[in-house]
Write an enzyme that holds these catalytic residues in place. Structure first.
Site, PDB file in Angstrom:
ATOM      1  N   GLU A 200      50.369  56.997  47.891  1.00 16.03           N
ATOM      2  CA  GLU A 200      51.677  56.334  47.972  1.00 16.03           C
ATOM      3  C   GLU A 200      52.651  56.991  47.013  1.00 16.03           C
ATOM      4  O   GLU A 200      52.259  57.534  45.978  1.00 16.03           O
ATOM      5  CB  GLU A 200      51.560  54.849  47.543  1.00 16.03           C
ATOM      6  N   LYS A 201      53.924  56.867  47.336  1.00 18.90           N
ATOM      7  CA  LYS A 201      54.973  57.185  46.375  1.00 18.90           C
ATOM      8  C   LYS A 201      54.734  56.294  45.159  1.00 18.90           C
ATOM      9  O   LYS A 201      54.457  55.105  45.318  1.00 18.90           O
ATOM     10  CB  LYS A 201      56.337  56.866  47.017  1.00 18.90           C
ATOM     11  N   LEU A 203      56.030  54.136  42.283  1.00 21.21           N
ATOM     12  CA  LEU A 203      57.253  53.463  41.825  1.00 21.21           C
ATOM     13  C   LEU A 203      57.164  53.335  40.311  1.00 21.21           C
ATOM     14  O   LEU A 203      56.182  52.810  39.787  1.00 21.21           O
ATOM     15  CB  LEU A 203      57.389  52.091  42.492  1.00 21.21           C
ATOM     16  N   HIS A 208      56.334  42.969  39.744  1.00 20.33           N
ATOM     17  CA  HIS A 208      55.269  42.489  40.628  1.00 20.33           C
ATOM     18  C   HIS A 208      55.712  41.129  41.155  1.00 20.33           C
ATOM     19  O   HIS A 208      55.741  40.154  40.413  1.00 20.33           O
ATOM     20  CB  HIS A 208      53.952  42.367  39.864  1.00 20.33           C
ATOM     21  N   HIS A 235      46.273  44.945  33.738  1.00 18.73           N
ATOM     22  CA  HIS A 235      46.068  44.270  35.030  1.00 18.73           C
ATOM     23  C   HIS A 235      45.630  42.822  34.901  1.00 18.73           C
ATOM     24  O   HIS A 235      45.204  42.211  35.871  1.00 18.73           O
ATOM     25  CB  HIS A 235      45.118  45.082  35.923  1.00 18.73           C
ATOM     26  N   GLU A 275      51.202  40.538  48.013  1.00 18.25           N
ATOM     27  CA  GLU A 275      51.714  41.178  46.795  1.00 18.25           C
ATOM     28  C   GLU A 275      52.658  42.323  47.119  1.00 18.25           C
ATOM     29  O   GLU A 275      52.331  43.173  47.955  1.00 18.25           O
ATOM     30  CB  GLU A 275      50.565  41.773  45.977  1.00 18.25           C
ATOM     31  N   ARG A 291      42.877  34.277  48.723  1.00 17.26           N
ATOM     32  CA  ARG A 291      42.345  33.132  47.963  1.00 17.26           C
ATOM     33  C   ARG A 291      43.494  32.336  47.357  1.00 17.26           C
ATOM     34  O   ARG A 291      44.644  32.758  47.378  1.00 17.26           O
ATOM     35  CB  ARG A 291      41.472  33.660  46.818  1.00 17.26           C
TER      36      ARG A 291
HETATM   37  C1  MV4 Z   1      51.411  50.861  42.367  1.00 12.90           C
HETATM   38  C2  MV4 Z   1      52.266  51.093  41.270  1.00 12.90           C
HETATM   39  C3  MV4 Z   1      53.341  51.948  41.445  1.00 12.90           C
HETATM   40  N1  MV4 Z   1      53.526  52.531  42.640  1.00 12.90           N
HETATM   41  N2  MV4 Z   1      51.661  51.473  43.530  1.00 12.90           N
HETATM   42  C4  MV4 Z   1      48.184  48.210  40.041  1.00 12.90           C
HETATM   43  C5  MV4 Z   1      47.076  47.360  40.553  1.00 12.90           C
HETATM   44  C6  MV4 Z   1      47.192  47.342  42.037  1.00 12.90           C
HETATM   45  N3  MV4 Z   1      47.212  45.993  42.487  1.00 12.90           N
HETATM   46  C7  MV4 Z   1      48.446  48.070  42.372  1.00 12.90           C
HETATM   47  N4  MV4 Z   1      48.984  48.580  41.146  1.00 12.90           N
HETATM   48  C8  MV4 Z   1      50.082  49.394  41.126  1.00 12.90           C
HETATM   49  N5  MV4 Z   1      50.380  50.024  42.295  1.00 12.90           N
HETATM   50  C9  MV4 Z   1      52.695  52.296  43.664  1.00 12.90           C
HETATM   51  N6  MV4 Z   1      52.899  52.887  44.824  1.00 12.90           N
HETATM   52  C10 MV4 Z   1      51.999  50.414  40.066  1.00 12.90           C
HETATM   53  C11 MV4 Z   1      50.904  49.570  39.995  1.00 12.90           C
HETATM   54  C12 MV4 Z   1      50.711  48.891  38.729  1.00 12.90           C
HETATM   55  C13 MV4 Z   1      50.876  47.492  38.641  1.00 12.90           C
HETATM   56  C14 MV4 Z   1      51.166  46.710  39.743  1.00 12.90           C
HETATM   57  C15 MV4 Z   1      51.312  45.339  39.641  1.00 12.90           C
HETATM   58  C16 MV4 Z   1      51.190  44.721  38.407  1.00 12.90           C
HETATM   59  C17 MV4 Z   1      50.909  45.488  37.297  1.00 12.90           C
HETATM   60  C18 MV4 Z   1      50.744  46.866  37.390  1.00 12.90           C
HETATM   61  C19 MV4 Z   1      50.474  47.623  36.256  1.00 12.90           C
HETATM   62  C20 MV4 Z   1      50.306  48.979  36.367  1.00 12.90           C
HETATM   63  C21 MV4 Z   1      50.429  49.595  37.599  1.00 12.90           C
END
Ligand code: MV4
Length: 449
Positions: A200-201, A203, A208, A235, A275, A291
């Site tokens: 994925e790109k 971000l 969140h 996380h 999410e 859940r």
């Molecule tokens: C991402 C992202 C940035 N860009 N995907 C972290 C756990 C998983 N649920 C998805 N996550 C992320 N995916 C893209 N394309 C950054 C995260 C991420 C994150 C996401 C939600 C809440 C906290 C986070 C902490 C670090 C990275």
């Protein structure tokens, strides 16, 4: 209608489910490990069954022990809570094969959303906006490189079976692709037994934002707005709020309808969370949780609904007790997760609670299984309580959180309470100006005692 349900969990969430069942006139069966004989969920339930030794794998995750506990007590349905067996499709299948009802979605829906590539593909086809990236799995480094150039760096490589931040690697530029791709793949293989990855790109500074959805399993579904869960460390969510401080009513209605329509389309049953990463006014789907989530009480507070009550109704084959038009937001809610951890390392600190006093008053809810003299066993998660406050707006919810934290007494173990006192002094928290990276950055320059 159920007469008796079994709760395949422990701690505050077991109490949460017992309470809903009791209000519905349904008897509850607690299960517990030998470490939890004196736990509050055992005391509060109508009946209890010891299902094994302390390690989760031999008790709360023991499918035969839990099925047997249903058989000896005559429980007709199982509520899984969160964690443990709550998103185990194999468990759901076995529950149903024994003529019992799983209070939650079908095994098929859990399986689809458990595989992140399948989840994303499914959501994309249902019209949910996704992060730009590969179309499905990326089997070779060559293809990963090609996609990296197409999508544009930075990119993130994710294991399809990943979760909790494991099996995820960022490549800032083309020369980082090889290491990121191979690491994500080998972590996927070693941690989850599946080396399939997707791209994925990346971000850089999103929030969140997660949408609470609820389906009746028969093509009917609603949304209950969003929660902003950006404030997290490694996380692990720390502080959640609803509504999101940066989401407008128009954005909520639009993304909410997209999500509700999507789950209605697949006949999804029960509570679910979709999410998203939210950046520059756009939503990008990342995962769906099948859940009830830890932070569901903030949604309950602002919508005035009991999500566990609805889960049980839908499992009984009844319709939900509200329609989308009935769901109107009232005020603002915030949850502070209280963990038995020593700051600044957030090191788990089980021990004996010498004194526990829950705060009260208007707009305060404390979900906790603590009591005076309780011994926190070392075998499980360090979450020991959730303080949820509700006010007419964000400002009053923040004042109420400050007031309630001042009343809360948890003596005998170290907790994360001092973190919340510190956070409530921060202008960015008071204004709602934070991304998923805010807390970790702040912790680097704010050494907590
Ligand atoms: C991402 C992202 C940035 N860009 N995907 C972290 C756990 C998983 N649920 C998805 N996550 C992320 N995916 C893209 N394309 C950054 C995260 C991420 C994150 C996401 C939600 C809440 C906290 C986070 C902490 C670090 C990275």
């Amino acid at each position: 209608m159920f007469d008796k349900i079994l709760i395949a969990n422990r701690g505050e969430i077991a109490l949460r489910v017992i309470r809903a069942a009791r209000e519905m006139g349904i008897a509850s069966v607690a299960v517990h490990s030998t470490a939890d004989t004196d736990a509050m969920h055992v005391r509060m339930a109508d009946e209890s069954v010891c299902i094994g030794p302390p390690p989760g794998a031999e008790s709360y995750l023991s499918i035969p022990a839990i099925i047997a506990a249903c058989e000896v007590t005559g429980a007709q349905a199982i509520h899984p809570g969160y964690g443990f067996l709550s998103e185990n499709a194999n468990f759901v299948q076995i529950v149903e094969d024994h003529g019992l009802k799983f209070i939650g979605p079908t095994a098929e829906h859990i399986r689809i959303m458990g595989d992140k590539i399948t989840a994303k593909d499914t959501m994309k086809k249902l019209g949910v906006p996704c992060v730009p990236g590969s179309d499905g799995g990326v089997p070779t480094l060559d293809e990963a490189r090609k996609l990296g150039d197409e999508i544009g760096y930075p990119v993130i490589i994710k294991a399809t079976a990943g979760g909790g931040g494991r099996g995820m690697k960022v490549a800032a530029s083309a020369d980082e692709m090889e290491r990121a791709f191979l690491t994500a793949r080998s972590e996927g293989k070693s941690v989850f037994g599946n080396d399939e990855v997707y791209i994925e790109k990346y971000l850089t500074t999103p929030r969140h934002i997660e949408i609470q959805v609820f389906g009746d399993g028969k093509g009917g579904a609603v949304h209950l707005g969003e929660r902003d869960c950006s404030l997290q460390r490694r996380h692990q969510k720390v502080f959640e709020e609803a509504p999101g401080p940066c989401i407008t009513a128009e954005e909520r209605a639009r993304i909410g309808k997209t999500c509700a329509d999507a789950i209605a389309n697949i006949n999804y049953a029960g509570a679910g969370t979709i999410e998203f990463l939210y950046e520059d006014g756009e939503f990008f789907f990342i995962e769906m949780n099948t859940r009830l989530q830890v932070e569901h009480p903030v949604t309950e507070a602002i919508y005035g609904v009991d999500l566990v009550h609805e889960q049980i109704r839908v499992a009984e084959g009844l319709p939900m007790s509200f329609t989308q038009d009935d769901l109107v937001i009232n005020g603002h809610a915030i949850e502070a997760r209280i963990n038995a951890e020593k700051l600044p390392e957030f090191a788990p600190r089980p021990g004996t609670i010498s004194q526990f006093h829950a705060p009260g008053g208007l707009g305060v809810r404390m979900d906790s299984a603590l009591y005076d003299g309780y011994k926190i066993p070392p075998h499980y998660d360090s979450l020991i309580g959730k303080l949820i406050v509700h006010g007419r707006d964000r400002e009053s919810a923040l004042s109420r959180l400050n007031r309630a934290l001042g009343e809360l007494i948890i003596d005998g173990v170290d907790t994360t309470i001092p973190l919340f006192h510190a956070l409530l002094q921060e202008p960015d928290i008071l204004s709602g100006n934070y991304s998923i990276h805010w807390l970790e950055t702040w912790l680097e320059s704010n050494p907590l005692e």
